[in-house]
Design a protein around this motif. Structure first.
Motif, PDB file in Angstrom:
ATOM      1  N   LEU A 187      16.226   1.867   2.756  1.00  0.00           N
ATOM      2  CA  LEU A 187      15.337   1.587   1.627  1.00  0.00           C
ATOM      3  C   LEU A 187      14.105   2.488   1.669  1.00  0.00           C
ATOM      4  CD1 LEU A 187      15.158  -2.308   1.202  1.00  0.00           C
ATOM      5  CD2 LEU A 187      16.023  -0.645  -0.450  1.00  0.00           C
ATOM      6  N   GLY A 188      13.714   2.899   2.888  1.00  0.00           N
ATOM      7  CA  GLY A 188      12.530   3.730   3.038  1.00  0.00           C
ATOM      8  C   GLY A 188      12.823   5.214   3.121  1.00  0.00           C
ATOM      9  N   ALA A 189      14.108   5.598   3.066  1.00  0.00           N
ATOM     10  CA  ALA A 189      14.470   7.017   3.095  1.00  0.00           C
ATOM     11  C   ALA A 189      13.956   7.718   1.838  1.00  0.00           C
ATOM     12  CB  ALA A 189      15.983   7.176   3.215  1.00  0.00           C
ATOM     13  N   THR A 190      13.756   9.011   1.940  1.00  0.00           N
ATOM     14  CA  THR A 190      13.178   9.775   0.824  1.00  0.00           C
ATOM     15  C   THR A 190      14.002   9.653  -0.450  1.00  0.00           C
ATOM     16  OG1 THR A 190      12.230  11.350   2.407  1.00  0.00           O
ATOM     17  CG2 THR A 190      12.382  12.058   0.112  1.00  0.00           C
ATOM     18  N   VAL A 191      15.329   9.565  -0.334  1.00  0.00           N
ATOM     19  CA  VAL A 191      16.193   9.493  -1.514  1.00  0.00           C
ATOM     20  C   VAL A 191      16.095   8.141  -2.223  1.00  0.00           C
ATOM     21  CG1 VAL A 191      17.835  11.179  -0.617  1.00  0.00           C
ATOM     22  CG2 VAL A 191      18.164   8.749  -0.110  1.00  0.00           C
ATOM     23  N   SER A 192      15.509   7.148  -1.568  1.00  0.00           N
ATOM     24  CA  SER A 192      15.396   5.818  -2.162  1.00  0.00           C
ATOM     25  C   SER A 192      14.334   5.809  -3.261  1.00  0.00           C
ATOM     26  CB  SER A 192      15.031   4.800  -1.081  1.00  0.00           C
ATOM     27  OG  SER A 192      14.627   3.565  -1.654  1.00  0.00           O
ATOM     28  N   PRO A 193      14.623   5.178  -4.388  1.00  0.00           N
ATOM     29  CA  PRO A 193      13.629   5.098  -5.470  1.00  0.00           C
ATOM     30  C   PRO A 193      12.422   4.214  -5.133  1.00  0.00           C
ATOM     31  CG  PRO A 193      15.541   3.742  -5.988  1.00  0.00           C
ATOM     32  CD  PRO A 193      15.895   4.534  -4.761  1.00  0.00           C
ATOM     33  N   VAL A 194      12.543   3.433  -4.074  1.00  0.00           N
ATOM     34  CA  VAL A 194      11.432   2.555  -3.676  1.00  0.00           C
ATOM     35  C   VAL A 194      10.841   3.008  -2.333  1.00  0.00           C
ATOM     36  CG1 VAL A 194      12.291   0.574  -4.959  1.00  0.00           C
ATOM     37  CG2 VAL A 194      13.040   0.926  -2.588  1.00  0.00           C
ATOM     38  N   SER A 195      11.122   4.245  -1.972  1.00  0.00           N
ATOM     39  CA  SER A 195      10.729   4.777  -0.664  1.00  0.00           C
ATOM     40  C   SER A 195       9.239   4.638  -0.376  1.00  0.00           C
ATOM     41  CB  SER A 195      11.124   6.263  -0.567  1.00  0.00           C
ATOM     42  OG  SER A 195      10.646   6.829   0.627  1.00  0.00           O
ATOM     43  N   GLU A 196       8.397   5.105  -1.276  1.00  0.00           N
ATOM     44  CA  GLU A 196       6.960   5.096  -1.034  1.00  0.00           C
ATOM     45  C   GLU A 196       6.398   3.676  -0.970  1.00  0.00           C
ATOM     46  OE1 GLU A 196       5.226   7.697  -0.138  1.00  0.00           O
ATOM     47  OE2 GLU A 196       7.105   8.822  -0.284  1.00  0.00           O
ATOM     48  N   LEU A 197       6.865   2.820  -1.870  1.00  0.00           N
ATOM     49  CA  LEU A 197       6.381   1.444  -1.923  1.00  0.00           C
ATOM     50  C   LEU A 197       6.720   0.688  -0.644  1.00  0.00           C
ATOM     51  CD1 LEU A 197       5.007  -0.811  -3.475  1.00  0.00           C
ATOM     52  CD2 LEU A 197       7.194  -1.321  -4.580  1.00  0.00           C
ATOM     53  N   ILE A 198       7.985   0.793  -0.199  1.00  0.00           N
ATOM     54  CA  ILE A 198       8.399   0.050   0.990  1.00  0.00           C
ATOM     55  C   ILE A 198       7.742   0.617   2.244  1.00  0.00           C
ATOM     56  CG2 ILE A 198      10.466   1.412   1.536  1.00  0.00           C
ATOM     57  CD1 ILE A 198      10.226  -2.425   1.694  1.00  0.00           C
ATOM     58  N   SER A 199       7.528   1.940   2.274  1.00  0.00           N
ATOM     59  CA  SER A 199       6.887   2.558   3.438  1.00  0.00           C
ATOM     60  C   SER A 199       5.434   2.092   3.571  1.00  0.00           C
ATOM     61  CB  SER A 199       6.935   4.084   3.325  1.00  0.00           C
ATOM     62  OG  SER A 199       8.267   4.552   3.434  1.00  0.00           O
ATOM     63  N   ILE A 200       4.732   2.022   2.445  1.00  0.00           N
ATOM     64  CA  ILE A 200       3.346   1.537   2.462  1.00  0.00           C
ATOM     65  C   ILE A 200       3.308   0.078   2.907  1.00  0.00           C
ATOM     66  CG2 ILE A 200       1.355   0.957   1.009  1.00  0.00           C
ATOM     67  CD1 ILE A 200       2.049   3.448  -0.676  1.00  0.00           C
ATOM     68  N   TRP A 201       4.249  -0.707   2.405  1.00  0.00           N
ATOM     69  CA  TRP A 201       4.287  -2.121   2.776  1.00  0.00           C
ATOM     70  C   TRP A 201       4.568  -2.296   4.262  1.00  0.00           C
ATOM     71  CZ3 TRP A 201       2.785  -6.745   2.501  1.00  0.00           C
ATOM     72  CH2 TRP A 201       3.502  -7.798   3.090  1.00  0.00           C
ATOM     73  N   TRP A 202       5.470  -1.472   4.826  1.00  0.00           N
ATOM     74  CA  TRP A 202       5.777  -1.568   6.253  1.00  0.00           C
ATOM     75  C   TRP A 202       4.539  -1.279   7.098  1.00  0.00           C
ATOM     76  CZ3 TRP A 202      11.061   1.415   5.831  1.00  0.00           C
ATOM     77  CH2 TRP A 202      12.056   0.509   5.438  1.00  0.00           C
ATOM     78  N   ILE A 203       3.731  -0.330   6.656  1.00  0.00           N
ATOM     79  CA  ILE A 203       2.496  -0.021   7.377  1.00  0.00           C
ATOM     80  C   ILE A 203       1.532  -1.202   7.301  1.00  0.00           C
ATOM     81  CG2 ILE A 203       0.445   1.465   7.402  1.00  0.00           C
ATOM     82  CD1 ILE A 203       2.267   3.757   6.461  1.00  0.00           C
ATOM     83  N   VAL A 204       1.439  -1.795   6.112  1.00  0.00           N
ATOM     84  CA  VAL A 204       0.547  -2.950   5.912  1.00  0.00           C
ATOM     85  C   VAL A 204       0.977  -4.120   6.780  1.00  0.00           C
ATOM     86  CG1 VAL A 204      -0.202  -4.717   4.262  1.00  0.00           C
ATOM     87  CG2 VAL A 204      -0.132  -2.312   3.574  1.00  0.00           C
ATOM     88  N   ILE A 205       2.267  -4.457   6.760  1.00  0.00           N
ATOM     89  CA  ILE A 205       2.723  -5.606   7.538  1.00  0.00           C
ATOM     90  C   ILE A 205       2.643  -5.308   9.036  1.00  0.00           C
ATOM     91  CG2 ILE A 205       5.199  -5.058   7.674  1.00  0.00           C
ATOM     92  CD1 ILE A 205       5.749  -8.026   7.177  1.00  0.00           C
ATOM     93  N   GLY A 206       2.747  -4.017   9.386  1.00  0.00           N
ATOM     94  CA  GLY A 206       2.570  -3.637  10.782  1.00  0.00           C
ATOM     95  C   GLY A 206       1.161  -3.945  11.250  1.00  0.00           C
ATOM     96  N   ILE A 207       0.196  -3.644  10.405  1.00  0.00           N
ATOM     97  CA  ILE A 207      -1.212  -3.939  10.725  1.00  0.00           C
ATOM     98  C   ILE A 207      -1.420  -5.445  10.847  1.00  0.00           C
ATOM     99  CG2 ILE A 207      -3.585  -3.807   9.853  1.00  0.00           C
ATOM    100  CD1 ILE A 207      -2.788  -1.131   8.540  1.00  0.00           C
ATOM    101  N   VAL A 208      -0.772  -6.212   9.952  1.00  0.00           N
ATOM    102  CA  VAL A 208      -0.873  -7.681  10.002  1.00  0.00           C
ATOM    103  C   VAL A 208      -0.384  -8.196  11.349  1.00  0.00           C
ATOM    104  CG1 VAL A 208       0.023  -9.853   9.065  1.00  0.00           C
ATOM    105  CG2 VAL A 208      -0.685  -8.021   7.508  1.00  0.00           C
ATOM    106  N   PHE A 209       0.754  -7.695  11.812  1.00  0.00           N
ATOM    107  CA  PHE A 209       1.301  -8.152  13.093  1.00  0.00           C
ATOM    108  C   PHE A 209       0.424  -7.725  14.271  1.00  0.00           C
ATOM    109  CE2 PHE A 209       5.519  -8.669  10.934  1.00  0.00           C
ATOM    110  CZ  PHE A 209       5.694 -10.005  11.260  1.00  0.00           C
ATOM    111  N   ILE A 210      -0.156  -6.545  14.183  1.00  0.00           N
ATOM    112  CA  ILE A 210      -1.047  -6.082  15.252  1.00  0.00           C
ATOM    113  C   ILE A 210      -2.256  -7.012  15.377  1.00  0.00           C
ATOM    114  CG2 ILE A 210      -2.637  -4.238  15.942  1.00  0.00           C
ATOM    115  CD1 ILE A 210      -0.594  -2.252  14.752  1.00  0.00           C
TER     116      ILE A 210
END
Length: 220
Positions: free
Chosen positions: A50-73
């Motif tokens: 879902l986060g691969a460059t060819v995915s149409p939602v790549s940028e959105l899911i990548s940003i969200w993963w960073i955000v949720i990563g910060i939440v867990f930290i």
């Protein structure tokens, strides 16, 4: 003029609620964003795709993963405030949660699982390394939590930790192993299913830990 009373923020409660919301939202978001990816299968395709460059939602899911990563930290850091911060098990659990946030969250968001001309890129390799570290931390989490919340203090949660570890181990094995048979090929084709079951199992555990933290009602 009257002085305003200082507002004391209960970070344990804030992060417990934040973790619960993040886990639920993250799991639902996978299915929502997957519906915008034509040809994407929740049962057969990995979450990483879902986060691969060819995915149409790549940028959105990548940003969200960073955000949720910060939440867990932050959740991992605050975890020590809810329990005995000098306890070795508490320190290790805190570290494992932070590692999960860094690996499966920020690492997955920064490094895309891209394949070019049928070959995995360096970004894909870094994505796998970061994710592998995060998954290893998540798998060990229930075992270490048993040293924080003992059988004597909470027998049901203690046994629940064993169940979560067992389910996590099984679904992870089904996800990573390849069996040399037709049945093995069928099992391997459902990578998306095994990965999501692993994630669901982990998030149920995170939510359970968050509820325990919330009920402790520690004021900081």
């Amino acid at each position: 003029m009257k002085r305003r009373k200082a507002v004391r923020v209960n970070w344990v409660k804030v992060m417990a609620i934040g973790c619960i919301i993040s886990c639920i939202f993250d799991f639902l978001l996978l299915f929502l964003l997957g519906s915008y990816y034509v040809g994407y299968s929740q049962l057969h395709n990995t979450i990483s795709s879902l986060g691969a460059t060819v995915s149409p939602v790549s940028e959105l899911i990548s940003i969200w993963w960073i955000v949720i990563g910060i939440v867990f930290i932050v959740f991992g850091i605050v975890f020590k405030r809810a329990f005995d911060k000098d306890h070795k098990g508490v320190k290790l659990v805190s570290l494992l949660i932070i590692m999960y946030g860094l690996g499966e969250g920020i690492g997955s968001g920064l490094f895309k699982a891209d394949v070019i001309d049928g070959k995995r890129t360096l970004s894909f390799l870094l994505h796998d390394i970061a994710g592998g570290i995060g998954i290893a931390a998540a798998l060990l989490l229930p075992l270490v939590m048993r040293t924080v919340i003992s059988k004597e203090n909470n027998p049901r949660f203690y046994n629940f930790s064993w169940v979560v570890f067992s389910i996590g181990s099984l679904t992870l094995l089904l996800f990573v192993l390849h069996f040399p048979s037709d049945m093995g090929a069928l099992i391997a084709s459902y990578k998306g299913l095994w990965q999501r079951l692993f994630l669901l199992n982990l998030y149920v555990y995170f939510i359970s830990v968050s509820i325990i933290m919330y009920k402790k009602n520690t004021i900081v």
